[in-house]
Design an enzyme around this catalytic site. Sequence first.
Site, short mmCIF file in Angstrom:
data_model
loop_
_atom_site.label_atom_id
_atom_site.label_comp_id
_atom_site.label_asym_id
_atom_site.label_seq_id
_atom_site.Cartn_x
_atom_site.Cartn_y
_atom_site.Cartn_z
N GLU A 1 -13.68 12.45 12.77
CA GLU A 1 -13.00 12.81 11.53
C GLU A 1 -13.87 13.80 10.77
O GLU A 1 -15.08 13.89 10.98
CB GLU A 1 -12.73 11.59 10.64
N ASP B 1 -7.80 4.12 8.85
CA ASP B 1 -9.12 4.01 8.23
C ASP B 1 -9.27 2.72 7.43
O ASP B 1 -10.36 2.18 7.30
CB ASP B 1 -9.39 5.21 7.31
N HIS C 1 0.82 -1.21 0.00
CA HIS C 1 0.00 0.00 0.00
C HIS C 1 0.86 1.27 0.00
O HIS C 1 0.36 2.36 0.21
CB HIS C 1 -0.93 0.01 1.22
#
Length: 530
Positions: free
Chosen positions: A281, A170, A109
Amino acid sequence: MRYPPVSILKQTNMLFVRSFLILFLSCMTITINLCLSSNPSSLGTLSVDGHFSFDEVHHAAKDFGNRFHLLPLAVLYPKSVSDIATTIRHIWQMGPDSELTVAARGHSHSLQGQAQAHHGVVINMESLQVHKMHVYSGNYPYVDASGGELWIDILRECLKYGLAPKSWTDYLHLTVGGTLSNAGVSGQAFRHGPQISNVNQLEVVTGKGEVLNCSEKQNSDLFHGVLGGLGQFGIITRARISLEPAPDMVKWIRVLYSDFTTFATDQELLIGAESTFDYIEGFVIINRTSLLNNWRSSFDPQDPVQASQFQSDGRTLYCLELAKYFNRDRIDALNEEVGNLLSQLRYMASTLFLTEVSYLEFLDRVHVSEVKLRSKGLWEVPHPWLNLLIPKSKINDFADEVFGSILTDTSNGPILIYPVNKSKWDNRTSAVLPEEDIFYLVAFLNSAMPSSMGTDGLEHILTQNKRILEFCETARLGMKQYLPHYNTQGEWRAHFGPRWEVFAQRKSTYDPLAILAPGQRIFQKGISFS
């Protein structure tokens, strides 16, 4: 005309021949060393429990960013920590003349080739099988997990014991070693700090091939250096992660604002309150018309008709996303508590949207978007993300310029923006933060459409990113990059500021040949980094 004696000519010729032979042999030695440094045969002779691949290496030259493609010489699939240590020790013993470097690859990632090793060795951390996950309950619960373990699998295992880690990212389909090498930030960070603030112990393989256990009390300099250390001092092979009781359910809430200052002030109010939400958030909606179709996850409001009827009319709006954890036996008390908290906020009337989901479903919410994007062939596209940490005192200036002048027509992905408390971060780690006590994470999570030359194309997005960075520089906002990317050591020195000397000293101590994580482009093998 007199000629030199024959004996002198013979001596001169002999000296010439000897000098030539020495030079020739030296060149041969250098050539042999260079060949050995890039010859996979020396790796193939190593005794490992797993195996090397020298042919199927192309996948290790790709990552989520999908912009950098650097082919390695080999990929190691380790079955033991010893495999990793043996490989690194072998390259360490080859010395500075070898060009081989090593990169640890988790779930790929990375955004800009950070987990790639050009003509080096990439270690597939998800192959590491030696550490079976162990959950320990009690007064101070924790889980021991491999550095190649995915956070989603850790969550599932811990939930069997009614426990869970305190801090998250997240997106949970990332490896432990990957997020701990950066920081690991999400909407719980204002309360618990990042993931690197919730680790008790690490096992690390250094750039010399040493396997060391470290914690606050044992090898503490290595422990703090590796956390947020961008892979520069060692490869994380095991982590002991702090746990807390896990809730059953989550009340998931979204409210909208049309004014940025009000939006930011309400967020700051919530993260400073003693009794508040468990997750906070915010994100920005630029020129979006449909509330439901453009939110980035599995949020399914209890009143979908009301939500579907809401229109933004092309305005830039700011969404505050909140979550309160609860167990089913105290739903009435929870509703009263949530109502009291919401009454203190100044969001737009009639833009309160709520839903209730399981704790697992909430934490794994972004994976739903991944599945949808993969089904449409839109996951493996370039992702020119930009992640910034902006001091609280400058956030309004930042928003005025970026959302008022630079990003006005559209955005090419979610834009997150939310505050965190610096007091929850350990300043002994390698993570670099702004100076102020409260700062905002601002994340531009862009996706670029391949071959597009329009506003959704890679070049346009990169130009926007450059404009944002240039504004931060000229306005002297005191910004720091999160998941930083620079091309020169001078830029890295500026990023670390006064902490550079400590960072460079740790590199000299734990990876003096600069073998590890070459894709970060901080240090170059064979070049002094003092």
